[in-house]
Scaffold this motif. Structure first.
Motif, PDB file in Angstrom:
ATOM      1  N   GLY A 179       0.814  -1.186   0.000  1.00 13.02           N
ATOM      2  CA  GLY A 179       0.000   0.000   0.000  1.00 13.02           C
ATOM      3  C   GLY A 179       0.862   1.256   0.000  1.00 13.02           C
ATOM      4  O   GLY A 179       2.076   1.212   0.168  1.00 13.02           O
ATOM      5  N   SER A 180       0.232   2.353  -0.179  1.00  7.39           N
ATOM      6  CA  SER A 180       0.931   3.636  -0.224  1.00  7.39           C
ATOM      7  C   SER A 180       1.405   4.034   1.164  1.00  7.39           C
ATOM      8  O   SER A 180       0.912   3.544   2.190  1.00  7.39           O
ATOM      9  N   GLU A 196      -2.088   6.475   7.730  1.00 11.16           N
ATOM     10  CA  GLU A 196      -3.480   6.585   8.151  1.00 11.16           C
ATOM     11  C   GLU A 196      -3.898   5.366   8.975  1.00 11.16           C
ATOM     12  O   GLU A 196      -4.548   5.499  10.018  1.00 11.16           O
ATOM     13  N   GLY A 197      -3.514   4.197   8.541  1.00  6.77           N
ATOM     14  CA  GLY A 197      -3.843   2.973   9.283  1.00  6.77           C
ATOM     15  C   GLY A 197      -3.250   2.973  10.676  1.00  6.77           C
ATOM     16  O   GLY A 197      -3.918   2.605  11.652  1.00  6.77           O
ATOM     17  N   ALA A 225      -9.264  12.773   5.900  1.00  9.66           N
ATOM     18  CA  ALA A 225      -9.621  11.349   5.952  1.00  9.66           C
ATOM     19  C   ALA A 225     -10.224  10.992   7.310  1.00  9.66           C
ATOM     20  O   ALA A 225     -11.240  10.283   7.390  1.00  9.66           O
ATOM     21  N   ALA A 248      -1.495   5.452   3.143  1.00  6.78           N
ATOM     22  CA  ALA A 248      -2.388   4.413   3.666  1.00  6.78           C
ATOM     23  C   ALA A 248      -1.802   3.784   4.925  1.00  6.78           C
ATOM     24  O   ALA A 248      -2.530   3.511   5.887  1.00  6.78           O
ATOM     25  N   ARG A 249      -0.495   3.571   4.942  1.00  2.82           N
ATOM     26  CA  ARG A 249       0.150   2.993   6.132  1.00  2.82           C
ATOM     27  C   ARG A 249       0.092   3.970   7.301  1.00  2.82           C
ATOM     28  O   ARG A 249      -0.191   3.584   8.430  1.00  2.82           O
TER      29      ARG A 249
END
Length: 75
Positions: free
Chosen positions: A1-2, A8-9, A35, A5-6
């Motif tokens: 993943g981008s 944010e996760g 987000a 994304a990491r």
């Protein structure tokens, strides 16, 4: 993943569930703030170059009055 994304996760995994309040200091373009806000968190995002509108505050940290303290006095 981008990378985003990491990040944010990871941030989501460390936060209490929405609608908890979130303060993002140094939000840059605001991608993470937007987000989190879209997912239900109540976000305030601060940056000297923050975008216009909610949930953004355009200010430098040293310009904020945090708990009655200003400048470089330990906060």
């Amino acid at each position: 993943g981008s990378t985003f994304a990491r990040v944010e996760g990871f941030v989501r995994s460390e936060l209490p569930p929405p609608p908890a309040r979130v303060l993002e200091v140094g939000c840059g373009s605001g991608e993470l703030a937007l987000a989190l806000s879209a997912a239900g968190w109540r976000v305030t995002a601060v940056d000297p170059r923050a975008p216009d509108g909610e949930p953004f505050v355009r200010a430098a940290v040293e310009d904020l009055d945090l708990l009655g303290h200003r400048g470089d006095d330990g906060l």
